[in-house]
Design an enzyme around this catalytic site. Sequence first.
Site, PDB file in Angstrom:
ATOM      1  NE  ARG A  68      -2.328  -1.440   3.406  1.00  0.00           N
ATOM      2  CZ  ARG A  68      -2.687  -1.086   4.643  1.00  0.00           C
ATOM      3  NH1 ARG A  68      -3.746  -0.347   4.832  1.00  0.00           N
ATOM      4  NH2 ARG A  68      -1.997  -1.489   5.681  1.00  0.00           N
ATOM      5  CD  GLU A  69       4.619  -0.410  -1.438  1.00  0.00           C
ATOM      6  OE1 GLU A  69       3.487  -0.643  -1.906  1.00  0.00           O
ATOM      7  OE2 GLU A  69       5.442  -1.317  -1.178  1.00  0.00           O
ATOM      8  N   GLY A 122     -25.679   2.119  13.919  1.00  0.00           N
ATOM      9  CA  GLY A 122     -24.880   1.070  14.541  1.00  0.00           C
ATOM     10  C   GLY A 122     -23.533   1.539  15.046  1.00  0.00           C
ATOM     11  CB  SER A 123     -20.353   2.247  13.429  1.00  0.00           C
ATOM     12  OG  SER A 123     -20.742   3.046  12.347  1.00  0.00           O
ATOM     13  CD  GLU A 146     -21.639  -1.510  13.887  1.00  0.00           C
ATOM     14  OE1 GLU A 146     -20.756  -1.573  13.015  1.00  0.00           O
ATOM     15  OE2 GLU A 146     -22.834  -1.341  13.627  1.00  0.00           O
ATOM     16  NE  ARG A 175     -13.264   2.090   2.897  1.00  0.00           N
ATOM     17  CZ  ARG A 175     -12.980   1.431   4.017  1.00  0.00           C
ATOM     18  NH1 ARG A 175     -11.937   1.801   4.753  1.00  0.00           N
ATOM     19  NH2 ARG A 175     -13.712   0.414   4.395  1.00  0.00           N
ATOM     20  CD  GLU A 225     -21.017  -3.875  -3.616  1.00  0.00           C
ATOM     21  OE1 GLU A 225     -21.308  -3.068  -2.702  1.00  0.00           O
ATOM     22  OE2 GLU A 225     -20.030  -4.600  -3.587  1.00  0.00           O
ATOM     23  CB  CYS A 242     -26.500   3.180   2.865  1.00  0.00           C
ATOM     24  SG  CYS A 242     -25.162   2.097   3.337  1.00  0.00           S
ATOM     25  CG  HIS A 265     -21.807   9.985   3.108  1.00  0.00           C
ATOM     26  ND1 HIS A 265     -23.165   9.810   3.159  1.00  0.00           N
ATOM     27  CD2 HIS A 265     -21.268   8.756   3.017  1.00  0.00           C
ATOM     28  CE1 HIS A 265     -23.440   8.512   3.088  1.00  0.00           C
ATOM     29  NE2 HIS A 265     -22.313   7.855   3.004  1.00  0.00           N
TER      30      HIS A 265
HETATM   31  N1  GLN Z   1     -24.117  -0.985  11.121  1.00  0.00           N
HETATM   32  C1  GLN Z   1     -23.140  -0.466  10.222  1.00  0.00           C
HETATM   33  C2  GLN Z   1     -22.572   0.825  10.758  1.00  0.00           C
HETATM   34  O1  GLN Z   1     -23.270   1.569  11.350  1.00  0.00           O
HETATM   35  C3  GLN Z   1     -23.723  -0.212   8.850  1.00  0.00           C
HETATM   36  C4  GLN Z   1     -22.675   0.298   7.910  1.00  0.00           C
HETATM   37  C5  GLN Z   1     -23.118   0.474   6.478  1.00  0.00           C
HETATM   38  O2  GLN Z   1     -24.248   0.691   6.206  1.00  0.00           O
HETATM   39  N2  GLN Z   1     -22.224   0.379   5.568  1.00  0.00           N
HETATM   40  O3  GLN Z   1     -21.419   1.136  10.566  1.00  0.00           O
HETATM   41 ZN    ZN Z   2     -25.152   2.587   5.598  1.00  0.00          ZN
END
Ligand code: GLN
Ligand code: ZN
Length: 753
Positions: free
Chosen positions: A19-20, A431-432, A483, A514, A604, A642, A693
Site C-alpha cells: 500500500r505504498e 450502529g457504529s 461497534e 481506501r 451492489e 445505503c 458523509h
Molecule cells: N451498522 C453499520 C454501521 O453503522 C452499517 C454500515 C453500512 O451501512 N455500511 O457502521
Molecule cells: Zn449505511
Amino acid sequence: MTTPFTATVLGSPRIGPNRELKKAVEAYWAGRTDADALAEVGAALRRQTWTELRDAGLDSIPINTFSYYDQMLDTAVMLGALPERVATITNGLDRYFAAARGTVSVTPLEMTKWFDTNYHYLVPEITPSTSFSLDASKVISELGEALELGVPARPVIIGPVTFLLLSKAVGSDAPLLDRIDELLPLYAELLGQLQSGGAEWVQIDEPALVADRTAGEIAVAKQVYDHLAAVPRRPAILVASYFGILGEALPALAATDVEGLAVDFVARADAPAAIPELARKHLVAGVVDGRNIWRTNLDQALTTLGTLVGSTGSLAVSTSCSLLHVPYTLDAEKNLDAALRSWLAFGSEKVQEVVTLATALTQGRETVEGCLAADRAARSTRATDPRLHDGTVRDRLESILASDPGRSPADQRRRAQTGLDLPLLPTTTIGSYPQTTEIRVARAALRKGEITEAEYLDRMRAEIADVVALQEELGIDVLVHGEPERNDMVQYFAEQLDGFFATSNGWVQSYGSRCVRPPILYGDVRRPAAMTVDWITYAQSLTNRPVKGMLTGPVTILAWSFVRDDQPLAESANQVALAIRDETVDLQGAGIRIVQVDEPALRELLPLRAAEQPAYLDWAVGSFRLSTSGVADSTQIHTHLCYSEFGEVIDAIANLDADVTSIEAARSHMEVLDDLNAVGFDLGVGPGVYDIHSPRVPNVEEIVTSLHEALKAVPAERLWVNPDCGLKTRGRTEVEASLRNMVDAAKRVRADL
Ligand code: GLN
Ligand code: ZN
C-alpha cells in the site's frame, strides 16, 4: 497488421504491494510530503509493476492503468471534463484531488460502483457548457517511461462510449451519448500522439457494452470504432470488454476494422466461431479470472482456447479484466495452510497462469505438462477437502429450508412488539459510533501483543459504556453498542466463521486511497460460537432502554468477500444466512429485543443484465429472510440499506419484510419513501434525516423540515428518525451535536402530532 502478442493482462493493481501509494497520497494530502515525493513513489511503483510483468513473460504490457486516484477521473482530465468548480485551482495535482475528494469550499464528484465490483469510480459531470479538449500528457509520459525501460507497452484508455455512458449529465436531460461527435476528434488525435510516442497497440476499454444496451447505443459504438479504425496514423486498436458478455455488441465491434477484441471468457463464452468477422481479428481471450482469487482450471482454459484457435486471426491469453480487483501476491500470506494456498491465485500467480497457457498455445501443451499436473492435483484436493462439504451444515440447512414457515404477518408482529413501548417517531442510529484513536490504538496493540486479550476487552467495554451513556444523555430511544470491536462489518464476522479465511495482506483498492481486505469464502460456513452476544448484552446491562443487536446480512457478507466458485452463490448465501440466523436467536435468548441485520450491498450484486436480475433478487431476499425468521414475533427485526439508487431493487427491499428499514435518503430528498409506497410497503421506515458523509452538523430546523416531508409520505406510526448511515468515520464532537439536534427535531415534530 502490427505483430500480435500472445500473453497479457488487461490491467494491474496500483496501490503497491504494501500500500505504498495509499501512504504516499495520504502523506501528500496531509502536507507531510510534496508533489515530487509523491511522483517518485508513483514512478517507482510503475517501474516495478511493468518489469515484473515483463520478467514473468508477458509480451504486451498494459500501461496508464496506474492512477493517483481513479481511471475515470484520469479520463475526465484527459478530455478536459473536470467540473467548472475546480477550474480555479491552478495546480493540476491539487485540482485533480479536489475533484476527487472535495476541499473546504468545493464538493467532490460523486462516487459510484464500477459495474458489479466493489471498486468505486468518480462520476464525471458533463454540462451543456463542458467543452472537451485533449490533454494526453499522462498517458504519453507513462508511455515514454515504459519504452525507455524496454517494456512492450500497450497504453490503456477508457473508450468514449463507456466514458459518456458512465458520466452524469448535469443541466440537461439529453443522453450524453449524443455528445459522441465532440469526443471523436479528440480520440483520433490521441491515437496519432500514441503512434508518434511509439505505441504499437492501444487498448480502449468499453466495459459499458457488457450491460444491456439499446440497438441505438450499439450502433453508436460501431460508428465510433469505424471512425477510429479509419484514422490513418495510429497504433493497432484493441477494444476491451470485461465483467460480462458482449452479446449483440460483439458482432457489431467485429464488423469494424479495429485489429483486436478482448473478450471475457470467464463471465461466459460468447460463441466466437459463429462470428465470421472474428476470423480477421486478434482475439485476446480472458480465460484467467481477473476478479476472483481461485486458481484457473488450466485444462478447461486450454479447451476454451482450443475452440478459438482456428476461428480467429490470432489469439492471445489474458485475464478477464484488470487485476486491480485482486491482491498482489500469495507470497505475502504467511498464515495460509498449504491446501488452501494451493487452490488460490492472486495477481502475480494469475500472471503465471497466463504465461503457462500462452506457452501451451505457442510451444505445445507438453511443454507445460508439469504445471498442468500440479493444477490437477490442487483441484482434486479442493474437490475432496472435508471443509468444503460439511454434512451437518448442509442437512440442517435443508431441513430448515423445508420446514421454516417464515415470520408471521406484519400486523401480528407489530402487536407482539408493543411491549417495546417506543414513542411515536422513535430515534435511533445505524450502529457504529466514531472509531476513536483509542479504539485504533487498542486494536493495534492487541495485534502486536502489547496488551492482553482481557485488557483489550476492558478498553472496548469502556468505549461501549461511553457510547451508551452518551445516547442516554441525548435521549435516544433505541440504543446501539457502537461497534468499537469491529474493524470492518464483514471481516469481523468472517474472522469468526468457519469456512472463511481472512488474509493478512490481501489489500484491494476500493476507491482512492481506501483499501479493503476481502475475506475468502472457501468452505461450508459454520458458526462455532456466538459472535456478538457478549458485546450487545454488556451494552444492554447498562441501560433500561432497548439496545439493538447489530449483524451483517448474508448478501453483504458475500458482496464484500471473495466467494466460492464451486457452488451457486445462492447456496453460499444460505449457509451464511444460517449462521446469522443462529446469532439472532442467541441474541433473543440473551434478552435482546431488537436485532438489525444490515444489507447495504443488496443493490451492489444486482446483475448487469436485466434478464438475470429476478433470479438474483429472489435468492438475495430469500437468504435475508432465512437469516431473520428464526426469532419470535416479539423480536423486532431492523435492516439498513445505503450507497445506492434503490429504484431497481425497491420491490426486493419491501420483500425483505423487516419490521423497520433504515435507508439512505438525506441526499435523495425522501424520494425513496414515495418509491416504497408505490410498491405497497407498509412497515417501519427510517429515511436518513441527515447526511453522515459530511462533517457538517445539521440544524434542528432542517431536520424538522425533512421529517415533515417524510410525514407526507409515511404515517407517524411507521416513521423512525435516524441518520442515513453509520457514524464510524465521523468525529465525536460533530456526532454529538448532530444527534442532539436530531433528537430535538424528533421531539418537536412529535409534539405537533
Ligand atoms: N451498522 C453499520 C454501521 O453503522 C452499517 C454500515 C453500512 O451501512 N455500511 O457502521
Ligand atoms: Zn449505511
